[in-house]
Write an enzyme that holds these catalytic residues in place. Sequence first.
Site, short mmCIF file in Angstrom:
data_model
loop_
_atom_site.label_atom_id
_atom_site.label_comp_id
_atom_site.label_asym_id
_atom_site.label_seq_id
_atom_site.Cartn_x
_atom_site.Cartn_y
_atom_site.Cartn_z
N GLN A 316 -6.12 -0.14 -0.87
CA GLN A 316 -6.54 -1.22 -1.75
C GLN A 316 -6.62 -2.55 -0.99
O GLN A 316 -7.51 -3.37 -1.24
CB GLN A 316 -5.57 -1.35 -2.93
CG GLN A 316 -5.82 -2.52 -3.85
CD GLN A 316 -7.17 -2.44 -4.56
OE1 GLN A 316 -7.71 -1.37 -4.76
NE2 GLN A 316 -7.72 -3.59 -4.93
N GLU A 317 -5.71 -2.75 -0.06
CA GLU A 317 -5.69 -4.01 0.68
C GLU A 317 -6.80 -4.09 1.72
O GLU A 317 -7.45 -5.13 1.86
CB GLU A 317 -4.33 -4.18 1.37
CG GLU A 317 -3.16 -4.43 0.42
CD GLU A 317 -3.22 -5.83 -0.19
OE1 GLU A 317 -4.04 -6.66 0.26
OE2 GLU A 317 -2.46 -6.09 -1.14
N SER A 318 -7.01 -3.04 2.50
CA SER A 318 -7.89 -3.17 3.68
C SER A 318 -8.83 -2.00 3.90
O SER A 318 -9.57 -2.01 4.88
CB SER A 318 -7.03 -3.32 4.93
OG SER A 318 -6.35 -2.09 5.20
N TYR A 443 -5.94 -4.46 -9.48
CA TYR A 443 -5.22 -4.05 -8.27
C TYR A 443 -4.29 -2.88 -8.56
O TYR A 443 -4.32 -1.85 -7.88
CB TYR A 443 -4.43 -5.26 -7.77
CG TYR A 443 -3.63 -5.07 -6.52
CD1 TYR A 443 -4.19 -5.29 -5.27
CD2 TYR A 443 -2.28 -4.73 -6.57
CE1 TYR A 443 -3.45 -5.17 -4.11
CE2 TYR A 443 -1.52 -4.59 -5.42
CZ TYR A 443 -2.11 -4.81 -4.19
OH TYR A 443 -1.37 -4.68 -3.05
#
Length: 487
Positions: A316-318, A443
């Site tokens: 999800q972040e990168s 998120y």
Amino acid sequence: MPASPFAHLRRHRRGYLALCALLLLGLVPDPPDRSSGPHLEAIRERDFLSIQTRNTPTTYYEGREGPTGFEYELMRRFADHLGVSLTLDADHNIAGVLEAVREEGDLGAAALPLDPTQPGLLFSRPIMPLQPLLVYRRGLPPPQDIADLVGLEIGTLRGTGTDRVMRELQADHPRLGWKESADMEVAALLGQVASSRLDAAVVFEHQFRLNRLFFPEVEDGFRLGKPLSLAWAFPAGQGLGLVREANRFLGQLQGSGLLERLETRYFGRDNYLEYVGARTFIGHVHERLPDYAALFRQAAREAGFDWKLLAAVGYQESHWRPRATSPTGVRGLMMLTNATAAEMDVDNRLDPAQSIDGGARYLRELKDRLPESITGEDRLFMALAAYNVGLGHLYDARRIVESRGSDPDAWADVRDALPLLQEREWFSKTRHGYARGGEPVIYVRNIRRYYEILAYVDRSQQQFHQLNARLPEEAESGLFDLVPPNS
């Protein structure tokens, strides 16, 4: 010669028999408890209900919080309804479930199609519809009707009811042929389509809805025939007491709306990930994740998390890119800020090992700092939201929840309040002010779905490895029986 006026009746005799059986069963009045029958009395006397089932995502499996699944939920509630405990035997295929019910079990609950022609068995009232669906491998010309299926390599599962539908269709389309397996489950069947060993498969619509995100190479085609009915099976010759009690229980669930809510919970999920990159995610699971899986596992052991959860956060972040950088200067695989990196003693945010370790420890710190009154998954989801939006804004949302008379310890209520941090009416009254509160909601939702897919892949990895290790000839001879065309 003109067709016999009874040909239609012969062709659909099973459907008429099923309808008549249901009507007759519905006319049998529910007996009072004092005459509930020897089978039901024996269950109450021994204090447990014996269920024959299958270990599948649509029926019963071990989830993160213990046993789960649509029919497991119904079984557990039925045992509670009877005031007894529950025992499960899940080491079966469909035929094995039915045979075990005839010989030893109290009832079978295993995505069974209602079929009153089965010898030695009685069936409950319908629980939910089972709509057969043709699915096919992406890249093939999309089949539009049954005529387009002639010549395709099609697979289905024996005993599930889809095979029965195929035989009924073959009566009108004699050139139609297919393969059947008695030992595979839906996921493995879809895997055969995805791996090009089959062109298409016939499964039930709800099964495909549940599995489609795991098989982005498989497309839905069109519905086949009319819906069948999912039902429970009981041994014949032991009285109607248990069947009637099950029908009463299922009728209450339906009347209260709970049965519909359970169907929606397990099978009616939206397809959100389809729009944010399900196919890309599956590709990255195979292409990128292997480079970092060991790091996620090590960090998870030390921080006390499931490694797949940390991997889901990293995606999800990168998207598992160790040199990712945001416009605001957040960097690395776990996208740490400068302040967070310093707090976690991370001196190189672009080092995957340091980033994953620092992100895991930071998530643990956030979870530990939450009030003790927040428990279970609510605590995890709020920690994830804080990873995205910050603890301060999370606490502001909890205060909004409290001011509205809801539960600040429930993620569902906090989730509804977070977007209000974007509205001046609300954020002007908070300590930390404006926040893009809709982002942590998306998120957490994305991470939960990414985790779900990773958990499925991890659980099924050995099975798929064994299937993919077979040569095509071995797969055909060992897994399927051929049902040839009639012409």
